[in-house]
Each structure stands twice: as C-alpha cells, then as structure tokens.
Design a protein around this motif. Structure first.
Motif, PDB file in Angstrom:
ATOM      1  N   ARG A 193       0.828  -1.203   0.000  1.00 30.22           N
ATOM      2  CA  ARG A 193       0.000   0.000   0.000  1.00 30.22           C
ATOM      3  C   ARG A 193       0.872   1.267   0.000  1.00 30.22           C
ATOM      4  O   ARG A 193       0.620   2.209  -0.751  1.00 30.22           O
TER       5      ARG A 193
ATOM      6  N   THR B 218       2.462   1.754  -3.417  1.00 28.16           N
ATOM      7  CA  THR B 218       1.504   2.274  -4.404  1.00 28.16           C
ATOM      8  C   THR B 218       1.332   3.777  -4.239  1.00 28.16           C
ATOM      9  O   THR B 218       1.374   4.543  -5.199  1.00 28.16           O
TER      10      THR B 218
ATOM     11  N   THR C 233      -2.072   6.588 -13.289  1.00 30.02           N
ATOM     12  CA  THR C 233      -1.869   5.236 -12.742  1.00 30.02           C
ATOM     13  C   THR C 233      -0.965   4.412 -13.659  1.00 30.02           C
ATOM     14  O   THR C 233      -0.198   3.583 -13.180  1.00 30.02           O
TER      15      THR C 233
ATOM     16  N   VAL D 299       0.509   1.278 -11.500  1.00 33.87           N
ATOM     17  CA  VAL D 299      -0.434   0.679 -10.541  1.00 33.87           C
ATOM     18  C   VAL D 299      -1.811   0.598 -11.201  1.00 33.87           C
ATOM     19  O   VAL D 299      -2.050   1.245 -12.221  1.00 33.87           O
TER      20      VAL D 299
ATOM     21  N   SER E 119      -6.739   1.354  -7.714  1.00 34.16           N
ATOM     22  CA  SER E 119      -5.983   1.614  -6.484  1.00 34.16           C
ATOM     23  C   SER E 119      -5.825   3.108  -6.224  1.00 34.16           C
ATOM     24  O   SER E 119      -5.562   3.525  -5.094  1.00 34.16           O
TER      25      SER E 119
ATOM     26  N   ASN F  18      -8.077   4.250  -3.538  1.00 37.17           N
ATOM     27  CA  ASN F  18      -7.760   3.810  -2.174  1.00 37.17           C
ATOM     28  C   ASN F  18      -6.909   4.851  -1.446  1.00 37.17           C
ATOM     29  O   ASN F  18      -6.776   4.799  -0.221  1.00 37.17           O
TER      30      ASN F  18
END
Lengths: 215, 215
Positions: free
Chosen positions: A12, A15, A40, A45, A49, A52
């Motif tokens: 996480r 990312t 992205t 990634v 995501s 998030n």
C-alpha cells in the motif's frame, strides 16, 4: 514497541509513493491536466488503487506538492550548519524563492492552494518559525512575535511567487535576494548586514527537488 | 469633452450599485449563502437584471469586496495628513488588520480570493505601494524595491487574516500593531521608533466601511 508492518501495508505504501512520484514528474513537466488513467499507468499501478489513496486528482497534486516541500525542507535542514542564524534563514529564503523559476508547475499549485500553506504544520512554514525562534533566542533577531513574523514571511513569499508567475521577465534571483534582505531587516538586522548576508554564495541544490526517485 | 450619461445609463448604474450594496449588507450579516432571488429582492431590482451585471453570485461578492476595499482605501487617504510617511503607513496597516475582526465575512471572501488581491491595481495594494514609495522618496524608509515590499505587506496581511480567522481568541488589535512594527522595521526604522509609532492613538473609523449607504 515498534509496530510491525505487514506485507500488504508495505504494498500500500509503495503504491501511494508511486502515485506521488508520478504526480511530481507530471508537475515537473507541467502536465497536470491528464486523466487519472494516465497517472496510474505512469505509476504502474491499477486504476482502481488510485481511489484507495486519493479522492481526486487535486488531492493527489496537493499531496505531491506537500511531499516535495517536505523534502525540500529536509534539504534546507541539512544545509543549516552556519553558526549565524541570520545566515541560515537568509539561505533558506533565497533558495525557496528561487524555486519559483525552477519549479513553475509546483509553484502554481502552491499559489492555487494559497494561504492554507501558511497555517500548515509541515513543510516550510514550521521550519521558518523554528529558524526565527532560534534567531530571537540567540539575540540575533529582535524580540518579536514569531507567529506573526512567519505569517509575513509565508504570505509574502506566496505573493512574491504570484508576482514572479505573472511577470516572467522579472529576475527571480534578484527578487529572492531582495526579499531575504527585506525579511532580515524586519527581524532587526541593519540594512548593510542584511545586504552582505544575502550576497553570500549559495549552495547548489539543483536536481534535488522534483521529480522524486521513482525506484 | 465630458461624456453625457443617458437616463438608461443612470438607471443601469443605480441597479448595479443597489446589488453591490445588498451584497455588502449580506456580507456584514455573514449571509453569503442566499439565493440570487433574495439578493435582487433586497436590492429592489428585477431578478433578470442581475445577469446584466454579474455572471454569478461569486462575481457579485468579489465586486462587493473590491468596492468595500476601495471605499476603505478612500477613508485611509483622507486620514493621511501626518507629515511623517512612517506614521501614515503604520496607521493604514493597523486599521486594515483590525478589519479582520470587525468584518469577518468580508475578510473570508478576501482570504478565499487570496493572492489575486496582491497583484490588483485598485484597493489597498496600490495605496500601500504609494505610501512605501513616498517613504523611500522622503528618505524615511530604506531604499528597497517597493514592488517586492508591497508583496510582502499584502501577502503578509492576508496570511495574518487567515491566522486571525483560524484563531478567534487571538487579540487582533495587538496582532495588527505587531504586524505594523514588523513592517516598519522591514522598511528600515529602528525597532524603538517602530514600536513608538505603532502605539500612537488611532482615528476612529467605525461605521465607515460596510454596509454602504443604500439610499
């Protein structure tokens, strides 16, 4: 007890860092008007995501600017080894205003964010306050309310950034040095001392700010 | 040759002035979140005429703030009869920062507008530059780039307004006076002179700003 970081926490964090680095690269290339999908892809990634970590592109770019300023502040910290607090603070001011020309896209995000920056608890403003307090404690600066002084420094730097952005022909190095002289005088130094300090050689901080290493 | 104003020009100007006065009254009451219909009813003009003058509510409130600042600047001009340019400028600064508490809604619109104000060619910033130039010409202020000094004053005042808005318990009168001392020191006055000037009595400007006369 040190909190343990799980593998998924690490992924996480990677990312998030990749998205911020991609945004800083886009800022450096002045390409902030791109679809999230392109961001992205640059960050390598998944599109999903993104959400998030960030509500929208604006939040990502704001975070990217905060991160860049925090990193720049860390660089300034490393340079702060002169024994005269007036020299330390003048160098920070002169290098910071010079950023306007070196990092115009980052500067525009800052101008757009505006005065929020001057009440933030990370980045350059708390460092400016620390430097002013150090100068007052050392008797080098006049005894003044450092919270008000730092508002003047932060708001003044932003207004100067807006002036430089609106007037691309204005000499930013000279404006940076004149700004630092004004601020040192505000803090109680005689004009002649302030001018002399703001003519000292500056360390080279090129290639240290944006983009971040993406490895 | 003086341009003649037709009756319809006069009516148009009256409508615009009535809308601006209504907006200033709403600002004074901190009620900027109202429908345009309510504004036109307050101004006693037709709903449709709003769009002959303003694209949206935001433009009206920005114009209302500009108009209020221009009027406040005119008041400061009338007060500027002291022979010492440092006293004139200090009084302007001390009165301007005191506005933050007296006119919180107007101040919030200013903070929201942000740095645009500091590059505007009307309102308080050009007056600040005039006062700084006068002080330099008189030899009372140090010889500095007044365009940069005025950025520091304007950006600093906005940042201080944001600080006062975020911290309602902070003493605004004291902050205003400390701010003015800082700026006078920046302009080359010795600390003790700056403090003495910023403790002088201030003229009373209550009830002179917002709302405008609606007659």
């Amino acid at each position: 007890m040190v909190p343990t970081q799980t593998r998924s926490d690490q992924r996480r964090a990677r990312t998030r860092a990749a998205l911020i680095a991609a945004a800083q690269n886009l800022l450096a290339e002045r390409r902030t008007n791109v679809p999230i999908l392109e961001i992205t892809q640059l960050a390598d990634v998944g599109l999903g995501s993104f959400y998030n970590h960030f509500a929208d592109k604006e939040e990502l770019f704001e975070t990217a600017v905060d991160d860049a300023l925090e990193r720049f502040g860390g660089i300034l910290d490393m340079l702060s080894d002169h024994e005269d607090p007036a020299v330390v603070f003048a160098q920070s001011l002169r290098l910071t205003v010079r950023l306007c020309r070196r990092e115009p896209a980052l500067t525009r995000v800052l101008i757009h964010r505006g005065l929020d920056i001057t009440v933030a608890d990370r980045g350059l403003v708390p460092r400016a306050r620390r430097d002013i307090d150090a100068g007052i404690a050392a008797g080098r600066f006049r005894n003044t309310d450092s919270r008000i002084a730092v508002s003047i420094v932060g708001g003044g730097a932003l207004a100067l950034a807006a002036l430089l952005d609106a007037d691309p022909k204005r000499d930013a190095d000279r404006a940076a040095d004149d700004f630092a002289v004004d601020i040192l005088c505000m803090l109680g130094l005689p004009d002649s001392d302030a001018v002399e300090i703001c003519q000292m050689d500056l360390p080279n901080v090129d290639d240290l700010l944006v983009p971040a290493a993406t490895t």
